[in-house]
Design a protein around this motif. Structure first.
Motif, PDB file in Angstrom:
ATOM      1  N   LEU A  14      22.921  22.719  27.062  1.00 23.08           N
ATOM      2  CA  LEU A  14      23.081  24.147  26.786  1.00 23.08           C
ATOM      3  C   LEU A  14      21.762  24.796  26.360  1.00 23.08           C
ATOM      4  O   LEU A  14      21.670  26.035  26.332  1.00 23.08           O
ATOM      5  N   ASN A  15      20.776  23.946  26.014  1.00 20.96           N
ATOM      6  CA  ASN A  15      19.504  24.470  25.528  1.00 20.96           C
ATOM      7  C   ASN A  15      19.739  25.459  24.393  1.00 20.96           C
ATOM      8  O   ASN A  15      19.225  26.577  24.378  1.00 20.96           O
ATOM      9  N   CYS A  16      20.535  25.006  23.417  1.00 26.01           N
ATOM     10  CA  CYS A  16      20.881  25.879  22.287  1.00 26.01           C
ATOM     11  C   CYS A  16      20.417  25.231  20.988  1.00 26.01           C
ATOM     12  O   CYS A  16      20.115  24.033  20.938  1.00 26.01           O
ATOM     13  N   THR A  17      20.379  26.017  19.945  1.00 26.74           N
ATOM     14  CA  THR A  17      19.981  25.508  18.635  1.00 26.74           C
ATOM     15  C   THR A  17      21.225  25.141  17.829  1.00 26.74           C
ATOM     16  O   THR A  17      22.351  25.543  18.159  1.00 26.74           O
ATOM     17  N   ALA A  18      20.995  24.402  16.751  1.00 31.24           N
ATOM     18  CA  ALA A  18      22.100  24.041  15.874  1.00 31.24           C
ATOM     19  C   ALA A  18      22.718  25.287  15.254  1.00 31.24           C
ATOM     20  O   ALA A  18      23.940  25.346  15.036  1.00 31.24           O
ATOM     21  N   LYS A  19      21.890  26.316  15.024  1.00 30.43           N
ATOM     22  CA  LYS A  19      22.412  27.549  14.439  1.00 30.43           C
ATOM     23  C   LYS A  19      23.346  28.257  15.416  1.00 30.43           C
ATOM     24  O   LYS A  19      24.405  28.763  15.026  1.00 30.43           O
ATOM     25  N   GLU A  20      22.957  28.299  16.708  1.00 29.74           N
ATOM     26  CA  GLU A  20      23.829  28.916  17.723  1.00 29.74           C
ATOM     27  C   GLU A  20      25.174  28.189  17.794  1.00 29.74           C
ATOM     28  O   GLU A  20      26.237  28.809  17.883  1.00 29.74           O
TER      29      GLU A  20
END
Length: 591
Positions: A14-20
């Motif tokens: 997903l190429n996302c951060t832990a915050k997202e």
């Protein structure tokens, strides 16, 4: 792959951060961080995995990334769980619940799973656990999918796991649902049914029923109402808010005017309480059928057995007086699917009626009574079509079916399988000829009755001897002290002779019969006797062959036997019998 690795894989895709992910899943960033670093793993009994899967799917949709369904994501996480996450006591409890509720023979599933039956039994009782719990539960899922294909079986399984599997057609999807439930540490106690109370009430009603009082009460009611002049239309429709009450009151009068002596047919796809919330009118509705019994009319009825067992037995309790007259034949239709409306219908050669109401609320009621010839012909064809789909729910034996009853017992004695009896007193097959003759003498039994009782005793001995050649027979009964004997004197157990009079023991004769029973148990290896002080019914004998049938027998008027073979009912009675188990009798116990 471990849980942390699967989570990292999704984050990378997903190429996302832990915050997202934290925002999308409504889980704190700290929790996501612990999962990602392997410091913590969610519990299967929580909704955390669903939150993670839902959040991952939401981010994937926003970014137009193909990642599979929420269920696929959930399963990918579940697949990472090791046996260390499983509570073995809960796992064994769930496995046992499946075996007992679905009436699964241990040898059968052991063969399918390629295990020794004794090992399966130890898993069931939490004495052992599989090396790979997930693989074991998946194989159980495969067994269930390939063995229980009917909708009624799937409904029963759905009630166990509290998730519908009726519409699941892919084996892979079915297996994932079963495995997830078995490996989850969540226990839903609401699915546990107190069979003891339900069956106990059912058996007590049979035990206490008095046929003469039943027929006298309804005969007086009929005479009273019949004395009131009434003029009935050929047909009538009821659609008002008080439709049920008016319909029931009129129906009773129609039944009084119905002089048909031919058999009648009744079908309902729900319990009668669904139509008659008012107990007064439910009783009046039942009274309509009592009028038919007084006229010796045969009643054929279809029950809906695709319901929880407590609802099935609730409906059957309503009909107990009818069963005990021997004038009712019970059927069921497999795979009745619930619809928007409850409905029932009745046909006789001179009267038919139809009724329905909204299943969700009981409102929007519609009832119709007809005596019009063309309409009766239509309802006859309709009822014939319904009964063509029906199967017998139980077999009922009264005195006129004595030969059929013993034909069944004799043929069954040739089959392998443990048999179990809970008796109100000592078993007939262990009594000696000399003791039986003495008891019959001092009770002044007529020659004809004496011959029937002696003949029945001999038949019972042969049947027990035949079955004990290859299988166990477990007999349970109370052992009475002299004080207990004098307070509530037992009599010979003569339900199988269809003998309704009392033939009493003296206490000395009782002790002699008890000793004969112990000697028989010593002599016959497969015959086991147990003390059971928990049976309260004086006139009821319950016997079973595990996974095959249960027989409920009443010795006092009316003498009758109910043979249950349907899994739902059989399982409920077998669990009830198990609850009544007590200590094994010591061979040298002193009284």
């Amino acid at each position: 792959m471990e849980f942390k690795d699967q989570l990292k894989s999704y984050i990378q895709q997903l190429n996302c951060t832990a915050k997202e992910l934290s925002i999308a899943t409504n889980l704190s960033a700290a929790v996501i961080s612990r999962y990602k670093n392997g410091l913590r793993v969610p519990n299967l009994n929580s909704d955390t995995i669903n939150k993670l899967a839902t959040g991952i799917k939401e981010i994937a949709s926003d970014k137009n990334i193909q990642i599979g369904s929420i269920e696929d994501i959930e399963n990918s996480f579940i697949d990472t769980f090791s046996n260390n996450n499983v509570d073995y006591d809960i796992f064994s409890e769930k496995f046992s619940l499946i075996l007992s509720t679905m009436n699964i023979n241990v040898s059968s599933i052991a063969k399918y799973l390629n295990f020794d039956p004794s090992y399966i039994s130890r898993i069931r009782t939490a004495q052992r656990h599989p090396a790979d719990v997930k693989l074991f539960s998946e194989n159980v899922g495969h067994y269930l999918f390939n063995t229980y294909r009917r909708d009624s079986d799937k409904l029963q399984l759905s009630n166990i796991i509290q998730k519908s599997v009726i519409d699941i057609t892919k084996e892979e999807d079915f297996v994932k649902i079963i495995s997830k439930w078995m490996c989850s540490n969540q226990v839903n106690h609401s699915q546990r049914i107190d069979y003891n109370d339900i069956i106990s009430e059912f058996v007590t009603l049979i035990d206490e029923f008095n046929l003469n009082e039943f027929t006298d009460a309804y005969r007086l009611m009929a005479e009273h109402i019949q004395s009131e002049p009434t003029k009935l239309p050929m047909c009538k429709t009821y659609i008002s808010s008080s439709a049920v009450k008016q319909f029931t009151a009129d129906l009773f009068k129609y039944m009084l005017s119905n002089t048909s002596q031919g058999p009648v047919y009744f079908f309902a796809d729900s319990s009668l309480s669904s139509y008659f919330q008012d107990r007064e009118y439910l009783q009046l509705f039942i009274s309509c059928f009592a009028l038919l019994l007084i006229r010796n009319v045969q009643i054929n009825i279809i029950h809906n057995i695709n319901l929880p067992i407590e609802n099935i037995l609730e409906g059957m309790r309503t009909w107990i007086p009818f069963y005990l007259t021997g004038q009712i034949k019970s059927y069921y239709i497999d795979n009745i699917s619930p619809g928007i409306f409850n409905h029932f219908e009745f046909y006789s050669p001179h009267l038919s009626f139809f009724g329905e109401n909204l299943r969700s609320t009981g409102n929007l009621s519609y009832f119709y009574i007809s005596r019009i010839k063309n309409e009766l012909n239509f309802y006859k064809k309709r009822m014939n079509a319904i009964f063509d789909e029906a199967l017998p729910l139980m077999e009922i034996y009264k005195a006129d079916r004595y030969k059929d009853f013993f034909d069944f017992l004799s043929e069954n004695a040739k089959e392998k399988g443990t048999r179990h009896e809970i008796l109100p007193t000592l078993p007939l097959h262990t009594i000696s000829d000399s003791l039986l003759e003495r008891i019959l003498d001092h009770n002044s039994i007529s020659l004809d009755d004496r011959e029937k009782i002696i003949s029945t005793t001999q038949k019972c001995r042969k049947i027990v001897a035949q079955s004990c050649k290859h299988s166990y027979l477990i007999d349970e009964f109370p052992i009475l002290s002299k004080e207990e004997f004098e307070e509530n004197k037992p009599s010979l157990s003569l339900s199988k002779a269809f003998y309704e009079k009392t033939i009493s023991y003296s206490y000395i004769e009782y002790l002699e019969h008890l000793e004969l029973t112990r000697r028989y148990a010593d002599k016959v290896p497969n015959y086991i006797i147990k003390s059971n002080e928990n049976t309260n019914q004086q006139n009821i004998l319950i016997s079973s062959q595990g996974g095959k049938w249960v027989l409920v027998s009443k010795s006092k008027a009316p003498a009758i036997h109910f043979l249950f073979t349907h899994p739902h009912l059989r399982n409920a009675f077998e669990q009830y019998m198990a609850d009544l188990n007590n200590n094994l009798i010591c061979k040298n116990k002193q009284i």
